[in-house]
Design an enzyme around this catalytic site. Structure first.
Site, PDB file in Angstrom:
ATOM      1  N   GLU A   1       0.829  -1.213   0.000  1.00 50.58           N
ATOM      2  CA  GLU A   1       0.000   0.000   0.000  1.00 50.58           C
ATOM      3  C   GLU A   1       0.860   1.259   0.000  1.00 50.58           C
ATOM      4  O   GLU A   1       0.542   2.248  -0.668  1.00 50.58           O
ATOM      5  CB  GLU A   1      -0.942  -0.037   1.207  1.00 50.58           C
ATOM      6  CG  GLU A   1      -2.034  -1.096   1.027  1.00 50.58           C
ATOM      7  CD  GLU A   1      -2.804  -1.410   2.300  1.00 50.58           C
ATOM      8  OE1 GLU A   1      -4.039  -1.443   2.245  1.00 50.58           O
ATOM      9  OE2 GLU A   1      -2.157  -1.620   3.343  1.00 50.58           O
TER      10      GLU A   1
ATOM     11  N   GLU B   1      -3.251  -9.575   3.344  1.00 59.21           N
ATOM     12  CA  GLU B   1      -3.947  -9.502   4.633  1.00 59.21           C
ATOM     13  C   GLU B   1      -4.906 -10.664   4.870  1.00 59.21           C
ATOM     14  O   GLU B   1      -5.182 -11.037   6.014  1.00 59.21           O
ATOM     15  CB  GLU B   1      -4.709  -8.171   4.731  1.00 59.21           C
ATOM     16  CG  GLU B   1      -3.825  -6.952   4.969  1.00 59.21           C
ATOM     17  CD  GLU B   1      -3.228  -6.386   3.696  1.00 59.21           C
ATOM     18  OE1 GLU B   1      -2.588  -5.326   3.776  1.00 59.21           O
ATOM     19  OE2 GLU B   1      -3.388  -7.008   2.613  1.00 59.21           O
TER      20      GLU B   1
END
Length: 808
Positions: free
Chosen positions: A603, A623
């Site tokens: 990210e 994740e």
């Protein structure tokens, strides 16, 4: 004194096209790596006796797609390898600037091929033989006088994409500038570490490494240890490749290893190598060859996998027996001690495992010292060769020096005198007297010891090495250290902000695995603030691997335990705000990525203005593995990129452009190269892929400055269309089939549904316009709902405790 050797200025050697001769295992994989780094290549072999004339090459190219680990960054790029045969296509050689011969290790075959290609070689082309041990000088004798100055040896290590080491070997007639030109191309163009070897049997790495493996096998017999115990002792615990000794042999191929051993046996004698009596082919290796068990390629060697069980070969019974034995834990503890203490403990150990470890280390020191003068220019070449070619954390001279040069030398010489060593040859005189003894080692600020020249020699200075601002250093060398270099602007336990040139702020994350904690996020925002005030750009570069393994879950848990989910939501919002701060900064932010960029690291990368990425980087949103969804803008990025890609087409439906990004997040896909990460959408075509890890900062700084000087401005904040509730329904229908078919668990279905909800923009019409902040709010809500879920908590605790994902 300069840390580099002064060398002649040379004209730039441009490699526009390469020919690889020989479509065997090495030739085909060398061609694959050339494609990875965007070098046009044509692969040659003999004409096929039946079918299309290029049949042999075609089969080899198709085989590249099936190999694991993949020699190609993207499997489809196999189609970029040109195919040719010696009967029809030798004219193509005229267009090649570099010709790499990589046929079988037969002197007569190689000489015959050289005669065949000589009339077609470009007058300015370099011709190099990829051989693991044949005499380069003898090979050169078959070449016309015009080609001899541009001929040398080039020894890639297998597999060429992943192994750092390339040895270059000259002949008496090789023009010095040719090696300089080739070293520059191999270093910067192919991303390799170059060692120049003397033209002696097996050169540097295999001479020392294979002698070490043979010595290890001999000591295994002496101490009656099993292969699995030895591999446990000689892997990561010893600071070497995790595969240890015998698993490494299986991977290399026992036939290949035997060939390298035979080169030593055929080209050396007791007169030329006092360790020659140790070069006999071990009985167990002979037996495995007799059985046709050649290692990984035949699915049986020293080890054999049956189902989930790994069996080891037992020579006495000539059968495979249950494996998996581990070394005694006491030796694992010993190997964690400081070098001097470690070696003394091993030398005085009473158990066979400790005595074995001391023996193989002693043998390594002994062999390297005795042969340094003849096989390499300096001790640096030996240590770098063992690091890059055999996966050692330290070469033999580095470890010896760290443990105390004269103390270790005395212990080794005492063992030689006592008849415990493999050879009676004494350590060379330079070990005990003169500059090395006075400097307490072979690596110094002046350079590394050359036994042949009798002095310390600094590193070679070539223009290509000016691109390596912080090159990989050996113990004892005086090279710049990124941890202290430049001018510090701010530093705490989590991050260092610094500059080399008062133009660019470099942000170096200091946390374990460069995890992104709240303090790191605060530091990144500070970097932007400082740069906007006094600098031109920000580069996020942490000096070593990984770029970032993700958000710091452990830092988040105490807040969750004390204040509940509201504390987590606040932390996530701050992290999202940091990502938006980077994206819309008043200066360009460039992420320089090496190794893992997972979860929050990914990210951080995608919210940067540009990414400069080492070829062997692994990028993805993972994740799901801990039962969460990306929470720092990763899903908002996927939705935005889908809309941007749709805008560049004639379509008005965003859903088809969302499929790749959704799958990447929901299935935790990780690009296994920078090229594959680009295909997954984590990198853009405008991002820069760098072959050499030590050139990453140089390229990133130049990219950042160029962007700033080119008048770079942050993108406008825009609303963009999403797939809406109809997109969610379409994706969930596919997820239902996967759940009901047993391909995913109920919790996987729940997580993937939440991801679909965010990337499609929630309960809105298809084509509805949304902002990044709107999607990030949805991300936070999904993230926080999961962190309270018992199944997710099981996954988080499982990952923290074992480092492995829990499937529930």
């Amino acid at each position: 004194m300069s840390r580099f050797i002064e060398t002649r200025a040379t004209a730039r050697f441009q490699v526009k096209k390469v020919a690889v001769l020989g479509a065997g295992v090495m030739g085909a994989q060398i061609a694959a790596h050339l494609v990875n780094v965007k070098v046009p290549v044509v692969l040659f072999d003999l004409p096929a006796k039946e079918g299309p004339k290029n049949g042999i090459v075609t089969k080899a190219v198709e085989g590249l797609k099936k190999l694991k680990p993949s020699p190609l960054g993207v499997a489809d790029d196999a189609g970029l390898i040109g195919q040719a045969n010696y009967e029809e296509h030798l004219e193509q050689l005229r267009d090649c600037d570099l010709i790499i011969e990589a046929i079988a290790e037969r002197m007569d075959w190689k000489l015959d091929l050289y005669k065949k290609i000589a009339p077609f070689v470009n007058p300015n082309a370099i011709v190099a033989s990829n051989t693991s041990g044949l005499s380069i000088t003898k090979l050169s004798e078959a070449l016309p006088e015009a080609i001899k100055p541009r001929f040398c040896g080039i020894h890639f290590f297998n597999p060429p994409r992943y192994m750092t080491l390339v040895e270059l070997i000259n002949t008496p007639t090789t023009a010095p500038e040719v090696l300089d030109q080739l070293e520059a191309f191999v270093t910067s163009g192919l991303g390799k570490g170059v060692v120049r070897a003397h033209d002696t049997p097996n050169f540097v790495a295999n001479r020392v490494g294979i002698a070490g493996m043979l010595a290890t096998m001999k000591e295994v017999e002496n101490f009656d240890l099993t292969f699995d115990v030895v591999d446990d002792l000689t892997g990561k615990k010893l600071g070497r490749a995790s595969s240890g000794t015998f698993r490494t042999a299986d991977v290399v191929g026992l036939d290949t290893m035997t060939h390298v051993i035979k080169t030593l046996q055929d080209n050396l004698s007791i007169e030329t190598d006092p360790f020659y009596e140790s070069f006999g082919t071990p009985a167990v290796l002979k037996k495995l060859l007799e059985l046709g068990n050649l290692g990984q390629k035949t699915k049986a060697g020293f080890y054999k996998k049956v189902g989930r069980d790994v069996l080891r070969f037992d020579l006495d019974g000539e059968e495979y027996v249950p494996g998996g034995q581990k070394a005694d834990e006491v030796y694992g503890r010993m190997l964690k001690k400081p070098a001097a203490e470690r070696l003394k403990l091993l030398r005085n150990a009473e158990g066979p495992q400790g005595q074995f470890l001391w023996a193989i280390l002693r043998n390594g020191f002994h062999y390297a010292a005795v042969h340094l003068a003849t096989i390499a220019e300096s001790a640096r070449d030996v240590d770098q060769a063992m690091r890059w070619g055999f996966g050692m954390k330290q070469g033999p001279f580095e470890l010896w020096q760290e443990a105390g040069w004269l103390e270790v030398a005395k212990m080794v010489q005492e063992d030689i005198d006592a008849g415990k060593a493999l050879s009676k040859a004494p350590l060379p005189e330079w070990v005990f007297k003169g500059p090395v003894a006075e400097a307490c080692g072979v690596h110094t600020v002046e350079g590394s010891w050359s036994a042949s020249a009798g002095k310390f020699i600094p590193r070679r200075q070539l223009p290509v090495y000016e691109r390596q601002l912080f090159p990989e250093a050996l113990l004892g060398e005086s090279l710049p250290d990124f941890k202290t270099a430049g001018k510090t602007l701010h530093e705490d336990d989590s991050i260092r902000l610094w500059t080399l040139d008062d133009e660019v702020v470099i942000a170096s994350i200091k946390t374990k695995m460069h995890a992104i904690s709240p303090d790191v996020a605060e530091g990144l925002a500070m970097a932007v603030d400082i740069a906007e005030k006094d600098f031109q750009a920000v580069v996020v570069w942490s000096g070593d691997e990984p770029f970032s393994a993700g958000a710091d879950l452990q830092a988040m848990l105490p807040a969750f335990m004390i204040a509940g989910v509201s504390a987590v939501e606040g932390a996530e919002q701050e992290l999202q705000n940091t990502m938006l701060r980077l994206r819309y900064a008043g200066v360009p932010v460039v992420s320089a990525i090496r190794g893992l960029a997972l979860g929050g690291g990914c990210e951080l990368a995608v919210h940067s203005a540009r990414r400069v990425v080492h070829m062997e980087s692994y990028i993805g949103l993972v994740e799901v593995g801990v039962g969460l969804v990306p929470g720092a803008g990763g899903l908002a990025y996927i939705a935005r990129r889908a809309a941007e890609n749709m805008a560049q087409s004639t379509s008005k439906d965003v859903l088809p452009f969302l499929t790749e990004g959704f799958s990447a997040a929901a299935m935790a896909k990780v690009g296994t190269s920078a090229l594959e990460s680009r295909k997954l959408g984590f990198l853009l075509d405008s991002d820069v892929i760098v072959p050499h890890k030590d050139e990453l900062l140089f390229v990133a700084l130049n990219e950042a400055k160029a962007m700033a000087r080119g008048g770079w401005r942050a993108p406008h904040k825009r609303l963009f269309p999403v797939a809406g509730r109809s997109g969610i329904a379409t994706i969930k229908a596919q997820l239902v089939n996967m759940r009901d078919g047993g391909f995913i668990s109920a919790h996987d279905f729940h997580i993937a549904s939440l991801i679909a909800g965010v990337v499609c923009g929630g309960d809105v019409d298809a084509g509805a316009l949304v902002s990044e902040e709107y999607l990030m709010a949805m991300e936070r809500k999904a993230f926080c709902s999961l962190i309270e879920h018992p199944k997710t908590q099981e996954r988080i605790l499982g990952m923290l405790n074992t480092g492995k994902p829990v499937r529930n």
